[in-house]
Scaffold this motif. Sequence first.
Motif, short mmCIF file in Angstrom:
data_model
loop_
_atom_site.label_atom_id
_atom_site.label_comp_id
_atom_site.label_asym_id
_atom_site.label_seq_id
_atom_site.Cartn_x
_atom_site.Cartn_y
_atom_site.Cartn_z
N UNK A 202 57.43 44.80 14.28
CA UNK A 202 58.50 43.86 13.93
C UNK A 202 58.55 42.66 14.88
N UNK A 203 59.25 41.63 14.45
CA UNK A 203 59.37 40.40 15.25
C UNK A 203 59.91 40.68 16.64
N UNK A 204 60.89 41.56 16.76
CA UNK A 204 61.47 41.88 18.07
C UNK A 204 60.41 42.44 19.02
N UNK A 205 59.54 43.30 18.53
CA UNK A 205 58.49 43.86 19.37
C UNK A 205 57.47 42.79 19.75
N UNK A 206 57.20 41.86 18.83
CA UNK A 206 56.31 40.74 19.15
C UNK A 206 56.90 39.86 20.23
N UNK A 207 58.20 39.64 20.19
CA UNK A 207 58.87 38.86 21.24
C UNK A 207 58.79 39.59 22.58
N UNK A 208 58.91 40.91 22.53
CA UNK A 208 58.76 41.71 23.75
C UNK A 208 57.35 41.54 24.32
N UNK A 209 56.35 41.59 23.46
CA UNK A 209 54.97 41.41 23.92
C UNK A 209 54.78 40.02 24.52
N UNK A 210 55.33 39.00 23.90
CA UNK A 210 55.21 37.64 24.41
C UNK A 210 55.86 37.53 25.78
N UNK A 211 57.04 38.08 25.92
CA UNK A 211 57.77 38.00 27.18
C UNK A 211 57.05 38.74 28.30
N UNK A 212 56.62 39.97 28.04
CA UNK A 212 55.96 40.74 29.10
C UNK A 212 54.60 40.17 29.46
N UNK A 213 53.88 39.64 28.48
CA UNK A 213 52.58 39.05 28.77
C UNK A 213 52.74 37.79 29.62
N UNK A 214 53.71 36.95 29.27
CA UNK A 214 53.96 35.73 30.06
C UNK A 214 54.40 36.09 31.48
N UNK A 215 55.28 37.08 31.58
CA UNK A 215 55.76 37.50 32.91
C UNK A 215 54.61 38.04 33.76
N UNK A 216 53.76 38.85 33.16
CA UNK A 216 52.63 39.43 33.90
C UNK A 216 51.68 38.34 34.38
N UNK A 217 51.37 37.37 33.53
CA UNK A 217 50.49 36.28 33.95
C UNK A 217 51.10 35.47 35.08
N UNK A 218 52.38 35.15 34.96
CA UNK A 218 53.06 34.38 36.02
C UNK A 218 53.11 35.17 37.32
N UNK A 219 53.40 36.45 37.22
CA UNK A 219 53.47 37.29 38.42
C UNK A 219 52.10 37.39 39.10
N UNK A 220 51.05 37.61 38.31
CA UNK A 220 49.71 37.70 38.89
C UNK A 220 49.28 36.39 39.53
N UNK A 221 49.61 35.26 38.91
CA UNK A 221 49.29 33.96 39.49
C UNK A 221 50.03 33.75 40.80
N UNK A 222 51.29 34.14 40.83
CA UNK A 222 52.08 34.02 42.05
C UNK A 222 51.52 34.89 43.17
N UNK A 223 51.20 36.14 42.84
CA UNK A 223 50.67 37.05 43.85
C UNK A 223 49.30 36.59 44.35
N UNK A 224 48.47 36.06 43.46
CA UNK A 224 47.16 35.57 43.87
C UNK A 224 47.31 34.36 44.79
N UNK A 225 48.28 33.50 44.51
CA UNK A 225 48.52 32.33 45.34
C UNK A 225 49.00 32.74 46.72
N UNK A 226 49.87 33.74 46.78
CA UNK A 226 50.37 34.22 48.08
C UNK A 226 49.27 34.91 48.88
N UNK A 227 48.31 35.55 48.20
CA UNK A 227 47.27 36.30 48.89
C UNK A 227 46.14 35.42 49.38
N UNK A 228 46.04 34.20 48.87
CA UNK A 228 44.94 33.32 49.25
C UNK A 228 45.10 32.86 50.70
N UNK A 229 44.01 32.91 51.49
CA UNK A 229 44.08 32.38 52.85
C UNK A 229 44.38 30.88 52.81
#
Length: 146
Positions: A99-126
Amino acid sequence: MLLQWPVFSVMYRLFTLRSLGGHANTLLTKTLAGVPLGAHVQGAGPGQLPVFLTLYALLAGLGCLSWRRARRTVDPATPGAAIVPYLSFGTVLFAAIVPLAAGLYLLTTTAWTLAENAHLARRAAPEGQAPQPSTSGAAKTRPAVR
């Protein structure tokens, strides 16, 4: 992915049940741009189809970002490494059957995961170096400067 499965299963059931404990499920009456959150793309009318297509386009865009990141981080010696980057597009396929609600959940969690990984990679870079994605998925901490 396995940790998200129980939450996703509960959300799926929540938006597919017509009643909860004998009471009407009022969440199914909520809409996004006129499309009920419990609606599936298979039953969408011509006026509702753009909402689903926009969702799929956004998920595909996030899939492209995930694909680029996975191509840089996956060790080529790992079995199945050639297909791992393409798994990020599976989210779009999966969103087409829920359903649309589950698709919105997928969109939200995927965007959050990408942003979180980018942030963590930026913090970990020398300092002075471009951030490199972590291959372990865990954040590496920078040594303290004394």
